[in-house]
Design a protein around this motif. Structure first.
Motif, PDB file in Angstrom:
ATOM      1  N   LEU A  54       0.050  -0.057   1.659  1.00  0.00           N
ATOM      2  CA  LEU A  54       0.274   0.706   2.887  1.00  0.00           C
ATOM      3  C   LEU A  54       1.054   1.990   2.612  1.00  0.00           C
ATOM      4  CD1 LEU A  54       1.199  -2.119   5.452  1.00  0.00           C
ATOM      5  CD2 LEU A  54      -0.944  -0.844   5.296  1.00  0.00           C
ATOM      6  N   ARG A  55       1.736   2.034   1.489  1.00  0.00           N
ATOM      7  CA  ARG A  55       2.551   3.206   1.154  1.00  0.00           C
ATOM      8  C   ARG A  55       1.976   4.001  -0.015  1.00  0.00           C
ATOM      9  NH1 ARG A  55       8.586   0.381   1.811  1.00  0.00           N
ATOM     10  NH2 ARG A  55       8.510   0.281   4.102  1.00  0.00           N
ATOM     11  N   LYS A  56       0.721   3.692  -0.365  1.00  0.00           N
ATOM     12  CA  LYS A  56       0.083   4.383  -1.486  1.00  0.00           C
ATOM     13  C   LYS A  56      -1.232   5.007  -1.033  1.00  0.00           C
ATOM     14  CE  LYS A  56       1.831   0.880  -4.753  1.00  0.00           C
ATOM     15  NZ  LYS A  56       1.432  -0.167  -5.730  1.00  0.00           N
ATOM     16  N   ASN A  57      -1.678   6.010  -1.787  1.00  0.00           N
ATOM     17  CA  ASN A  57      -3.013   6.548  -1.531  1.00  0.00           C
ATOM     18  C   ASN A  57      -4.037   5.759  -2.342  1.00  0.00           C
ATOM     19  OD1 ASN A  57      -2.787   7.445  -4.179  1.00  0.00           O
ATOM     20  ND2 ASN A  57      -2.363   9.574  -3.607  1.00  0.00           N
ATOM     21  N   LYS A  58      -5.278   6.162  -2.281  1.00  0.00           N
ATOM     22  CA  LYS A  58      -6.336   5.423  -2.967  1.00  0.00           C
ATOM     23  C   LYS A  58      -6.176   5.445  -4.481  1.00  0.00           C
ATOM     24  CE  LYS A  58      -9.781   5.955   0.688  1.00  0.00           C
ATOM     25  NZ  LYS A  58     -11.145   6.441   1.052  1.00  0.00           N
ATOM     26  N   ALA A  59      -5.434   6.421  -4.969  1.00  0.00           N
ATOM     27  CA  ALA A  59      -5.195   6.509  -6.411  1.00  0.00           C
ATOM     28  C   ALA A  59      -4.019   5.645  -6.851  1.00  0.00           C
ATOM     29  CB  ALA A  59      -4.951   7.960  -6.811  1.00  0.00           C
ATOM     30  N   GLY A  60      -3.368   4.989  -5.884  1.00  0.00           N
ATOM     31  CA  GLY A  60      -2.243   4.124  -6.214  1.00  0.00           C
ATOM     32  C   GLY A  60      -0.920   4.842  -6.307  1.00  0.00           C
ATOM     33  N   VAL A  61      -0.874   6.079  -5.826  1.00  0.00           N
ATOM     34  CA  VAL A  61       0.359   6.870  -5.872  1.00  0.00           C
ATOM     35  C   VAL A  61       1.124   6.693  -4.564  1.00  0.00           C
ATOM     36  CG1 VAL A  61       1.333   9.191  -6.096  1.00  0.00           C
ATOM     37  CG2 VAL A  61      -0.713   8.550  -7.400  1.00  0.00           C
ATOM     38  N   VAL A  62       2.413   6.434  -4.658  1.00  0.00           N
ATOM     39  CA  VAL A  62       3.249   6.270  -3.466  1.00  0.00           C
ATOM     40  C   VAL A  62       3.365   7.611  -2.749  1.00  0.00           C
ATOM     41  CG1 VAL A  62       5.530   5.650  -2.600  1.00  0.00           C
ATOM     42  CG2 VAL A  62       4.546   4.397  -4.533  1.00  0.00           C
ATOM     43  N   ILE A  63       3.013   7.617  -1.464  1.00  0.00           N
ATOM     44  CA  ILE A  63       3.028   8.870  -0.705  1.00  0.00           C
ATOM     45  C   ILE A  63       4.045   8.854   0.438  1.00  0.00           C
ATOM     46  CG2 ILE A  63       0.664   9.520  -1.270  1.00  0.00           C
ATOM     47  CD1 ILE A  63      -0.244   8.273   1.353  1.00  0.00           C
ATOM     48  N   HIS A  64       4.528   7.688   0.807  1.00  0.00           N
ATOM     49  CA  HIS A  64       5.551   7.604   1.848  1.00  0.00           C
ATOM     50  C   HIS A  64       6.176   6.211   1.813  1.00  0.00           C
ATOM     51  CE1 HIS A  64       3.285   4.932   4.540  1.00  0.00           C
ATOM     52  NE2 HIS A  64       2.215   5.621   4.182  1.00  0.00           N
ATOM     53  N   CYS A  65       7.222   6.033   2.593  1.00  0.00           N
ATOM     54  CA  CYS A  65       7.896   4.733   2.674  1.00  0.00           C
ATOM     55  C   CYS A  65       7.985   4.254   4.119  1.00  0.00           C
ATOM     56  CB  CYS A  65       9.294   4.823   2.063  1.00  0.00           C
ATOM     57  SG  CYS A  65       9.296   5.003   0.269  1.00  0.00           S
ATOM     58  N   ASN A  66       7.062   4.727   4.945  1.00  0.00           N
ATOM     59  CA  ASN A  66       7.063   4.329   6.350  1.00  0.00           C
ATOM     60  C   ASN A  66       6.438   2.943   6.522  1.00  0.00           C
ATOM     61  OD1 ASN A  66       8.115   6.866   7.028  1.00  0.00           O
ATOM     62  ND2 ASN A  66       6.059   7.760   7.113  1.00  0.00           N
ATOM     63  N   HIS A  67       6.666   2.377   7.696  1.00  0.00           N
ATOM     64  CA  HIS A  67       6.080   1.075   8.019  1.00  0.00           C
ATOM     65  C   HIS A  67       4.789   1.283   8.801  1.00  0.00           C
ATOM     66  CE1 HIS A  67       9.481  -1.322   6.641  1.00  0.00           C
ATOM     67  NE2 HIS A  67      10.279  -0.434   7.208  1.00  0.00           N
TER      68      HIS A  67
END
Length: 318
Positions: free
Chosen positions: A227-240
């Motif tokens: 839920l906190r990653k993009n399709k590439a597996g990179v963390v893009i945010h820490c929201n719920h």
């Protein structure tokens, strides 16, 4: 022998007293949280001690004195580091005792006796305790790896008391497993002197339940992490965000439900009749139910579109 065994089952030794007390404390806390909001205890410290991570935002305003004792939630990994090391040490000692006949260290034997470990447990199988300790260690290894490579922690916090409790918990739970080993002095009493011959149907069932529950817990943690990653597996945010998939279709905290199922699988591996371990399961039930209930309240308050059919902890029930 049977009356003696029945009498032993009724003994409230120190370990059973600890788990019974913890279970009762979390049951009472859960019941308090189920009361109408106006009747809830207003003590900020009490609310701070029962909430962690995102659920702290759903509680009363936190005074500065409470925030002074915050510890990053990402320190959860320390619990599993402790468990891998400590329970790995216990597993090593038990393995040596079972297969090489090496007695437990004096200090460990004394500690187990102080905690209520009994000699010559009639009907208890050393294989059961060995398998449960293996399960506990594997569970800790998996959770540690998930903390490092799957979970995405925000700046959420836990109380220092919760942190210390988590460290002590995994020490205590390992000792609880080891205390169930049938002993003859400092030596493990293996019936028939052949561990493999102790294999029973409930060992297979417990192992299957453990694997099944662990797989689902892993899937749930992957869903939460993604839920906190993009399709590439990179963390893009820490929201719920609202999680979907697997057991999330039924409950808000399926990872907590899977945790309960893992401990139940260990009770099955003990042969269903181990009172001490059922007290551990009872504690885990109320502990996880409380966390799930608070998480459920958080999700429902934060997301207007949150699925109404989802329960907090038990599908279709609670």
């Amino acid at each position: 022998m049977v009356p003696r065994l029945e009498a032993e089952l009724l003994v409230l030794n120190p370990l059973r007293a600890v788990w019974l007390t913890l279970a009762a404390a979390f049951l009472l806390t859960l019941l308090l949280q189920l009361m109408p909001p106006r009747l809830l205890p207003g003590c900020a410290l009490f609310q701070d001690l029962i909430r962690h991570g995102k659920t702290k935002h759903g509680g009363p305003p936190r005074p500065a004195i409470c925030r002074a004792f915050d510890v990053p939630k990402r320190y959860f990994s320390h619990f599993y580091i402790m468990s891998v090391l400590w329970n790995g040490f216990l597993l090593w000692n038990l393995t040596q005792a079972l297969f090489l006949g090496v007695p437990f260290p004096d200090w460990l034997h004394v500690l187990l006796r102080l905690l209520g470990a009994a000699q010559f447990r009639g009907g208890e199988l050393a294989l059961s305790a060995f398998l449960v300790l293996v399960f506990l260690w594997l569970h800790s290894v998996r959770r540690l790896l998930e903390c490092f490579y799957v979970s995405v922690f925000s700046d959420a916090v836990i109380h220092i008391v919760q942190y210390c409790f988590g460290l002590v918990y995994y020490v205590l739970v390992g000792l609880t497993v080891l205390s169930q080993v049938p002993m003859d002095g400092r030596h493990v009493n293996v019936i028939g002197k052949n561990l493999v011959m102790q294999a029973r149907w409930f060992h297979i069932l417990g192992m299957m339940m453990f694997i099944w529950s662990s797989v689902h817990q892993y899937k749930c943690h992957v869903i939460l992490g993604n839920l906190r990653k993009n399709k590439a597996g990179v963390v893009i945010h820490c929201n719920h965000r609202i999680p979907f998939g697997d057991w999330f279709e039924y409950v808000s905290s399926p990872n907590y439900l899977a945790e309960l199922m893992i401990y139940i699988s260990m009770a099955v591996t003990f042969g269903f009749h181990n009172l001490t371990w059922w007290l551990v399961v009872t504690y885990v039930f109320f502990n996880q139910a409380l966390s799930a209930f608070l998480s459920h309240k958080f999700y429902r308050s934060k997301f207007v579109s949150y699925p109404k059919h989802r329960k907090a902890f038990l599908p279709f029930l609670f």
